[in-house]
Design an enzyme around this catalytic site. Structure first.
Site, PDB file in Angstrom:
ATOM      1  N   GLU A 151       0.945  -1.188   0.089  1.00 15.11           N
ATOM      2  CA  GLU A 151       0.011   0.014  -0.171  1.00 15.11           C
ATOM      3  C   GLU A 151       0.896   1.569   0.099  1.00 15.11           C
ATOM      4  O   GLU A 151       1.829   1.280   0.808  1.00 15.11           O
ATOM      5  CB  GLU A 151      -0.845   0.019   1.391  1.00 15.11           C
ATOM      6  CG  GLU A 151      -1.637   1.318   1.325  1.00 15.11           C
ATOM      7  CD  GLU A 151      -2.614   1.459   2.436  1.00 15.11           C
ATOM      8  OE1 GLU A 151      -2.717   0.413   3.319  1.00 15.11           O
ATOM      9  OE2 GLU A 151      -3.487   2.246   2.553  1.00 15.11           O
ATOM     10  N   ASN A 208      -4.570   5.042  -2.279  1.00 13.70           N
ATOM     11  CA  ASN A 208      -5.904   5.448  -1.317  1.00 13.70           C
ATOM     12  C   ASN A 208      -6.453   6.482  -2.053  1.00 13.70           C
ATOM     13  O   ASN A 208      -5.944   7.555  -2.595  1.00 13.70           O
ATOM     14  CB  ASN A 208      -5.376   5.901   0.063  1.00 13.70           C
ATOM     15  CG  ASN A 208      -5.308   4.716   0.900  1.00 13.70           C
ATOM     16  OD1 ASN A 208      -5.940   4.239   1.448  1.00 13.70           O
ATOM     17  ND2 ASN A 208      -3.970   4.800   1.175  1.00 13.70           N
ATOM     18  N   GLU A 243      -7.814   2.029  -3.094  1.00 14.84           N
ATOM     19  CA  GLU A 243      -8.675   1.796  -1.687  1.00 14.84           C
ATOM     20  C   GLU A 243      -9.657   3.008  -1.437  1.00 14.84           C
ATOM     21  O   GLU A 243      -9.011   4.111  -1.379  1.00 14.84           O
ATOM     22  CB  GLU A 243      -7.544   1.706  -0.599  1.00 14.84           C
ATOM     23  CG  GLU A 243      -6.615   0.224  -0.965  1.00 14.84           C
ATOM     24  CD  GLU A 243      -5.821   0.100   0.462  1.00 14.84           C
ATOM     25  OE1 GLU A 243      -5.855   0.785   1.389  1.00 14.84           O
ATOM     26  OE2 GLU A 243      -4.964  -0.882   0.352  1.00 14.84           O
ATOM     27  N   ASP A 295     -11.789  -0.072   2.024  1.00 15.85           N
ATOM     28  CA  ASP A 295     -10.715   0.180   2.994  1.00 15.85           C
ATOM     29  C   ASP A 295     -11.617   0.296   4.417  1.00 15.85           C
ATOM     30  O   ASP A 295     -12.699   0.707   4.499  1.00 15.85           O
ATOM     31  CB  ASP A 295     -10.018   1.260   2.778  1.00 15.85           C
ATOM     32  CG  ASP A 295      -8.733   1.513   3.471  1.00 15.85           C
ATOM     33  OD1 ASP A 295      -8.313   0.695   4.388  1.00 15.85           O
ATOM     34  OD2 ASP A 295      -8.020   2.413   3.055  1.00 15.85           O
ATOM     35  N   GLU A 335      -5.452  -5.545   8.196  1.00 13.50           N
ATOM     36  CA  GLU A 335      -4.565  -4.655   8.176  1.00 13.50           C
ATOM     37  C   GLU A 335      -4.094  -4.336   9.705  1.00 13.50           C
ATOM     38  O   GLU A 335      -5.127  -4.825  10.699  1.00 13.50           O
ATOM     39  CB  GLU A 335      -4.830  -3.231   7.639  1.00 13.50           C
ATOM     40  CG  GLU A 335      -6.140  -2.642   7.883  1.00 13.50           C
ATOM     41  CD  GLU A 335      -6.237  -1.002   7.127  1.00 13.50           C
ATOM     42  OE1 GLU A 335      -5.156  -1.042   6.209  1.00 13.50           O
ATOM     43  OE2 GLU A 335      -6.917  -0.518   7.636  1.00 13.50           O
TER      44      GLU A 335
HETATM   45  P1  C2E Z   1      -5.318   3.679   6.094  1.00 12.37           P
HETATM   46  O1  C2E Z   1      -5.639   3.508   4.696  1.00 12.37           O
HETATM   47  O2  C2E Z   1      -6.149   2.805   6.874  1.00 12.37           O
HETATM   48  O3  C2E Z   1      -3.708   3.049   6.220  1.00 12.37           O
HETATM   49  C1  C2E Z   1      -3.097   2.124   7.268  1.00 12.37           C
HETATM   50  C2  C2E Z   1      -2.561   3.124   8.063  1.00 12.37           C
HETATM   51  O4  C2E Z   1      -2.172   2.429   9.188  1.00 12.37           O
HETATM   52  C3  C2E Z   1      -1.456   3.656   8.143  1.00 12.37           C
HETATM   53  O5  C2E Z   1      -1.113   4.807   8.513  1.00 12.37           O
HETATM   54  C4  C2E Z   1      -0.215   2.679   8.350  1.00 12.37           C
HETATM   55  O6  C2E Z   1       1.088   3.233   8.529  1.00 12.37           O
HETATM   56  C5  C2E Z   1      -0.834   2.144   9.430  1.00 12.37           C
HETATM   57  N1  C2E Z   1      -0.445   0.892  10.034  1.00 12.37           N
HETATM   58  C6  C2E Z   1      -0.130  -0.181   9.081  1.00 12.37           C
HETATM   59  N2  C2E Z   1      -0.051  -1.250   9.590  1.00 12.37           N
HETATM   60  C7  C2E Z   1      -0.004  -0.949  11.204  1.00 12.37           C
HETATM   61  C8  C2E Z   1       0.095  -1.549  12.260  1.00 12.37           C
HETATM   62  O7  C2E Z   1       0.487  -2.854  12.390  1.00 12.37           O
HETATM   63  N3  C2E Z   1       0.010  -0.987  13.522  1.00 12.37           N
HETATM   64  C9  C2E Z   1      -0.649   0.287  13.505  1.00 12.37           C
HETATM   65  N4  C2E Z   1      -0.803   0.902  14.869  1.00 12.37           N
HETATM   66  N5  C2E Z   1      -0.794   0.826  12.492  1.00 12.37           N
HETATM   67  C10 C2E Z   1      -0.396   0.252  11.083  1.00 12.37           C
HETATM   68  P2  C2E Z   1      -0.930   6.319   7.956  1.00 12.37           P
HETATM   69  O8  C2E Z   1       0.344   5.964   6.810  1.00 12.37           O
HETATM   70  O9  C2E Z   1      -0.359   7.051   8.924  1.00 12.37           O
HETATM   71  O10 C2E Z   1      -1.971   6.658   7.233  1.00 12.37           O
HETATM   72  C11 C2E Z   1      -3.194   7.167   7.915  1.00 12.37           C
HETATM   73  C12 C2E Z   1      -4.102   7.630   7.011  1.00 12.37           C
HETATM   74  O11 C2E Z   1      -4.092   8.161   6.247  1.00 12.37           O
HETATM   75  C13 C2E Z   1      -4.375   6.208   5.915  1.00 12.37           C
HETATM   76  O12 C2E Z   1      -5.010   5.143   6.464  1.00 12.37           O
HETATM   77  C14 C2E Z   1      -5.380   6.882   4.751  1.00 12.37           C
HETATM   78  O13 C2E Z   1      -6.691   6.940   5.421  1.00 12.37           O
HETATM   79  C15 C2E Z   1      -4.715   8.271   4.935  1.00 12.37           C
HETATM   80  N6  C2E Z   1      -3.820   8.268   3.813  1.00 12.37           N
HETATM   81  C16 C2E Z   1      -2.366   8.023   3.639  1.00 12.37           C
HETATM   82  N7  C2E Z   1      -1.903   8.088   2.390  1.00 12.37           N
HETATM   83  C17 C2E Z   1      -2.999   8.656   1.712  1.00 12.37           C
HETATM   84  C18 C2E Z   1      -3.070   9.161   0.412  1.00 12.37           C
HETATM   85  O14 C2E Z   1      -2.456   9.199  -0.462  1.00 12.37           O
HETATM   86  N8  C2E Z   1      -4.381   9.435  -0.123  1.00 12.37           N
HETATM   87  C19 C2E Z   1      -5.503   9.769   0.811  1.00 12.37           C
HETATM   88  N9  C2E Z   1      -6.526  10.041   0.482  1.00 12.37           N
HETATM   89  N10 C2E Z   1      -5.468   9.298   1.979  1.00 12.37           N
HETATM   90  C20 C2E Z   1      -4.204   8.744   2.474  1.00 12.37           C
HETATM   91 CA    CA Z   2      -7.453   0.886   6.396  1.00 16.96          CA
HETATM   92 CA    CA Z   3      -5.878   2.465   2.991  1.00 20.09          CA
END
Ligand code: C2E
Ligand code: CA
Ligand code: CA
Length: 415
Positions: A187, A245, A277, A307, A364
């Site tokens: 991802e 995403n 997603e 998602d 996830e």
């Molecule tokens: P998401 O799409 O649900 O992405 C998964 C989030 O969970 C990611 O946080 C990831 O680093 C985190 N994660 C993955 N594995 C684990 C784990 O084992 N434990 C825990 N505690 N966390 C884990 P991140 O990178 O901070 O992203 C947060 C949210 O920001 C994403 O949730 C998504 O909704 C949004 N996001 C990130 N990049 C984009 C993007 O390019 N476009 C859009 N529209 N939203 C984005």
């Molecule tokens: Ca997610």
């Molecule tokens: Ca996602």
């Protein structure tokens, strides 16, 4: 006790409180905590004594309190209620011999009282469990620094400038096929590589862009960079599926599907290699154009993923009539499903439902080996989470991929 001595020093600098009425069991836990290098270990044989220790002035604060539930005078439940009212309180690990369903309700209660609950563990505690929960504690406590960057609120102008200067990079988090053990996807998660502040997490800028109707600029930058990464991987012979995403708000513009397709094709990538997603983060008003976009994207060959399944609004159900190809079970369910029977039912039935709808199931937020094994036994298709890897930049991801699949191949040939 031999294995204790060779244990890593992971608890260095941390202070513990062990609350347990059984002398022998308390000793065992105290020894384990010490063996991991704890700076200070205080002991209490009931809740009242523990509370007095936590409240005593002139003593250093306790970082982690390990609590039994069933104790004379003040039991664990009452202790947690008192602790919940305190502002700067220790993180708590509940350790008990009680059965799973009861532990699950104590967990809910602790959360309702505002306790920083690290884990609920069925006795006896093992060194590996203790090590894992200290790592978990450090991840939580590490967060304030990241939160500081997130809390340093940026203006819309600053964020837009960063997007236009292409300072936003996709970091890739691996997805592993649970049947074959191979890394089959990743991802793409947005990171702002800030010239002064370093790597900034998406929480600090995604919401702002969404609120001001500017998220498409970021989406297209992420798509462009992810498609370029996909091209590099394909050229190296890796048919890895990369996920991007997509904000639900973007779907109300009926030109979206064509623009998305164009960007991916311009990078020389067939849409079959990309998954989009979609989270339902806000109640959606424009269902019709969203359905049109999704149908068109699917027709062009993109994978579509639901998602954060289980957290959205009801309108997502209308969208499930679209040909989605993947269902991602939200990490809040995955987080504790191995110890919480109610969550286990949710996870298991989500996997079942995904299969009945002919969708790939993805879990996830997988953080422990036990979660991975259980998911495999539930026939979940794919796992993603810190256990496998955190999101990493593209170069690190390429190295990770090569090593991971080499190891998987070596394991295969041994069988
Ligand atoms: P998401 O799409 O649900 O992405 C998964 C989030 O969970 C990611 O946080 C990831 O680093 C985190 N994660 C993955 N594995 C684990 C784990 O084992 N434990 C825990 N505690 N966390 C884990 P991140 O990178 O901070 O992203 C947060 C949210 O920001 C994403 O949730 C998504 O909704 C949004 N996001 C990130 N990049 C984009 C993007 O390019 N476009 C859009 N529209 N939203 C984005
Ligand atoms: Ca997610
Ligand atoms: Ca996602």
């Amino acid at each position: 006790m031999k294995n204790l001595r060779s244990a890593p020093i992971t608890a260095n600098g941390l202070s513990f409180l062990v609350m347990e009425d059984d002398d022998f069991q308390r000793r065992m836990v105290v020894d384990m905590v010490r063996s991991l290098g704890a700076t200070e270990v205080r002991e209490a044989d009931n809740g009242k004594q523990a509370l007095d220790m936590l409240q005593a002035v002139n003593t250093s604060p306790v970082d982690i309190a390990i609590c039994d539930l069933d104790m004379p005078e003040m039991d664990g439940m009452e202790f947690l209620r008192h602790l919940g009212g305190k502002s700067r309180s220790a993180s708590v690990v509940i350790l008990s011999a009680l059965d799973g369903m009861l532990l699950a309700s104590v967990e809910n209660m602790a959360q309702a009282y505002g306790i920083k609950l690290l884990a609920v563990i069925k006795k006896p505690l093992t060194l590996a469990q203790l090590d894992a929960l200290i790592a978990q504690y450090e991840r939580w406590e590490g967060k304030p620094q990241q939160a500081a960057a997130a809390a340093r609120s940026f203006t819309l102008e600053e964020v837009l400038q960063a997007v236009r200067a292409k300072q936003i990079e996709p970091y890739f988090q691996p997805k592993v096929d649970l049947e074959t053990g191979r890394l089959t996807g990743a991802e793409a998660l947005a990171r702002w590589i800030h010239p002064e502040l370093g790597v900034i997490e998406p929480g600090a800028f995604i919401g702002l862009l969404e609120q001001h109707g500017k998220i498409d600029e970021l989406t297209f930058l992420m798509l462009e960079k992810t498609a370029a990464a996909s091209r590099v991987l394909l050229d190296k012979g890796y048919a890895i599926l990369l996920s991007v995403n997509l904000s639900l708000v973007s779907l109300s513009d009926t030109t979206l599907a064509d623009r998305v397709t164009q960007v991916v094709r311009d990078a020389g990538v067939d849409p079959h290699h990309i998954i989009l997603e979609i989270t339902e983060s806000a109640a959606m008003t424009d269902v019709a154009p969203a359905l049109e976009n999704l149908a068109r994207l699917r027709m062009r060959g993109f994978g579509l993923s639901i998602d954060d399944y289980g957290t959205g609004y009801a309108s997502m159900q209308q969208l499930t009539r679209v040909a989605f190809s993947e269902l991602k079970i939200d990490q809040s369910f995955v987080k504790a499903f191995t110890v919480n029977p109610a969550l286990r039912i949710i996870v298991e039935s989500s996997i079942k439902m995904a299969h009945e709808l002919r969708l790939k199931s993805v879990a996830e937020g997988v953080e422990t080996e036990q979660e991975l094994v259980t998911l495999k036994s539930m026939r979940c298709d794919t796992a993603q989470g810190y256990l496998i890897s955190r999101p990493i930049d593209f170069n690190a991801f390429c190295d990770f991929l090569v090593n991971y699949n080499r190891k998987a191949a070596a394991l295969d040939s041994r069988e």
